[in-house]
Design a protein around this motif. Structure first.
Motif, PDB file in Angstrom:
ATOM      1  N   LEU A 169       0.902  -1.241   0.559  1.00  0.00           N
ATOM      2  CA  LEU A 169      -0.202   0.293   0.242  1.00  0.00           C
ATOM      3  C   LEU A 169       0.883   1.573  -0.264  1.00  0.00           C
ATOM      4  O   LEU A 169       0.644   1.900  -1.046  1.00  0.00           O
ATOM      5  N   VAL A 170       1.817   1.235   1.000  1.00  0.00           N
ATOM      6  CA  VAL A 170       2.473   2.479   1.240  1.00  0.00           C
ATOM      7  C   VAL A 170       3.040   2.186  -0.245  1.00  0.00           C
ATOM      8  O   VAL A 170       3.301   3.813  -1.177  1.00  0.00           O
ATOM      9  N   LEU A 171       3.773   1.412  -0.900  1.00  0.00           N
ATOM     10  CA  LEU A 171       4.624   1.959  -2.364  1.00  0.00           C
ATOM     11  C   LEU A 171       3.406   2.094  -3.326  1.00  0.00           C
ATOM     12  O   LEU A 171       4.199   2.661  -4.598  1.00  0.00           O
ATOM     13  N   ALA A 172       2.698   1.350  -3.719  1.00  0.00           N
ATOM     14  CA  ALA A 172       1.925   1.639  -4.454  1.00  0.00           C
ATOM     15  C   ALA A 172       1.176   3.300  -4.697  1.00  0.00           C
ATOM     16  O   ALA A 172       0.757   3.750  -5.478  1.00  0.00           O
ATOM     17  N   LEU A 173       1.304   4.380  -3.080  1.00  0.00           N
ATOM     18  CA  LEU A 173       0.043   4.288  -3.127  1.00  0.00           C
ATOM     19  C   LEU A 173       1.145   6.278  -2.892  1.00  0.00           C
ATOM     20  O   LEU A 173       0.770   7.216  -3.800  1.00  0.00           O
ATOM     21  N   THR A 174       2.524   5.925  -2.611  1.00  0.00           N
ATOM     22  CA  THR A 174       4.098   6.526  -3.549  1.00  0.00           C
ATOM     23  C   THR A 174       2.991   6.505  -5.220  1.00  0.00           C
ATOM     24  O   THR A 174       3.609   8.127  -5.508  1.00  0.00           O
ATOM     25  N   THR A 183       3.622  10.718   3.731  1.00  0.00           N
ATOM     26  CA  THR A 183       2.344  11.019   4.047  1.00  0.00           C
ATOM     27  C   THR A 183       1.542   9.797   3.356  1.00  0.00           C
ATOM     28  O   THR A 183       0.312   8.827   3.549  1.00  0.00           O
ATOM     29  N   ALA A 184       2.002   8.853   2.672  1.00  0.00           N
ATOM     30  CA  ALA A 184       1.745   7.592   1.715  1.00  0.00           C
ATOM     31  C   ALA A 184       1.305   6.420   3.194  1.00  0.00           C
ATOM     32  O   ALA A 184       0.519   5.749   2.893  1.00  0.00           O
ATOM     33  N   SER A 185       2.503   7.129   4.023  1.00  0.00           N
ATOM     34  CA  SER A 185       1.954   5.763   5.031  1.00  0.00           C
ATOM     35  C   SER A 185       1.441   6.606   5.969  1.00  0.00           C
ATOM     36  O   SER A 185       0.087   5.504   6.485  1.00  0.00           O
ATOM     37  N   ALA A 186       0.841   7.161   5.895  1.00  0.00           N
ATOM     38  CA  ALA A 186      -0.353   7.692   6.984  1.00  0.00           C
ATOM     39  C   ALA A 186      -1.710   7.596   6.109  1.00  0.00           C
ATOM     40  O   ALA A 186      -2.534   7.356   6.791  1.00  0.00           O
ATOM     41  N   THR A 187      -1.492   7.448   4.560  1.00  0.00           N
ATOM     42  CA  THR A 187      -3.186   7.188   4.182  1.00  0.00           C
ATOM     43  C   THR A 187      -2.903   5.550   4.269  1.00  0.00           C
ATOM     44  O   THR A 187      -4.173   4.795   3.676  1.00  0.00           O
ATOM     45  N   ALA A 188      -1.752   5.156   3.788  1.00  0.00           N
ATOM     46  CA  ALA A 188      -2.357   3.963   4.354  1.00  0.00           C
ATOM     47  C   ALA A 188      -2.523   3.528   4.957  1.00  0.00           C
ATOM     48  O   ALA A 188      -3.814   1.853   6.039  1.00  0.00           O
TER      49      ALA A 188
END
Length: 262
Positions: A169-174, A183-188
């Protein structure tokens, strides 16, 4: 509460704290928490272990999400929509899981993870977007892609197989939304709250949660998650990137071991 020794209980609580920290920084805390529960509760049915794992994890994930939302520029509406898509995807994946061999999936996932690790190492700028860059480059099309492919696709993978979902999730959102890694970690985390809630509801309905043990471990998981979120926020994307690589290689090693011993 199952009949377990004090030593086992202490180890499980420490594992919950460490898993909360890992999950808050970059995802993948389940790589530690679930094996710890399986080893610590060898005579407990697998469904109860999985249900207890979700009951512990959702507390830490929720705490990390709150800590991130207060500091990181998260678009909560977008995160919730991705989370709902991931929930639907995970239910679909679970439906097809019985017909898929994990022995077939493991080598594929290992190759993908190694490719991802190579990409992250060769692209030091990955996950270091500025807020201004994010505002200009995230179009409606990218948001829809994130909902359908990141939410639905990774949610489907979570229901089908599972290991490393938070990291993916973190990688894909980034990559899709051009978010920095923090921010990607937060969204994940928000997405994970949605998927964990759905899974926990199902396990609770089936009576497959050891609530007393889960409540105790959840306190430690929450503490680890809050500390991890604060460290990620204070130290920035470089710190998250380093932890990300460690988790990716740990996941590859675990999958390789599972494949070798299968």
């Amino acid at each position: 509460m199952p009949d377990i020794t004090l030593t086992t209980l202490i180890v499980l609580c420490l594992a919950a704290a460490a898993a909360g920290w890992i999950d808050a920084v970059v995802g993948g805390g389940g790589l530690l928490l679930l094996p710890a529960l399986l080893l610590g509760l060898p005579h407990v049915p697998a469904a109860h272990v999985l249900g207890t794992n979700k009951a512990v994890a959702i507390v830490g994930t929720s705490g990390a999400a709150v800590a991130y939302v207060r500091k990181a520029p998260v678009k909560i509406g977008t995160a919730v929509r991705i989370g709902l898509a991931a929930l639907a995807g995970s239910m679909t994946g679970a439906f097809f899981a019985a017909g898929i061999s994990s022995a077939v999936l493991r080598p594929v996932i290992m190759v993908v993870l190694l490719a991802v690790a190579g990409f992250v190492m060769l692209r030091p700028s990955f996950g270091k977007e500025t807020d201004e860059g994010v505002r200009h480059r995230v179009t409606r099309a990218r948001t829809v892609t994130a909902i359908v492919l990141v939410g639905g696709g990774i949610g489907f993978y979570d229901g089908l197989f599972g290991p490393g979902t938070g990291t993916f999730l973190v990688l894909a959102l980034t990559a899709v939304l051009h978010l920095d890694l923090v921010t990607a970690s937060a969204t994940a985390k928000i997405v994970n709250v949605c998927t964990n809630a759905g899974a926990l509801a199902m396990f609770a309905y089936q009576g497959s949660v050891l609530w007393q043990l889960a409540a105790l471990m959840a306190v430690f998981n929450l503490a680890g998650a809050v500390v991890g979120a604060r460290m990620a926020l204070s130290r920035g994307s470089g710190f998250v990137r380093g932890v990300l690589l460690v988790v990716v290689f740990s996941l590859v090693a675990k999958l390789a071991f599972d494949q070798w011993t299968a």
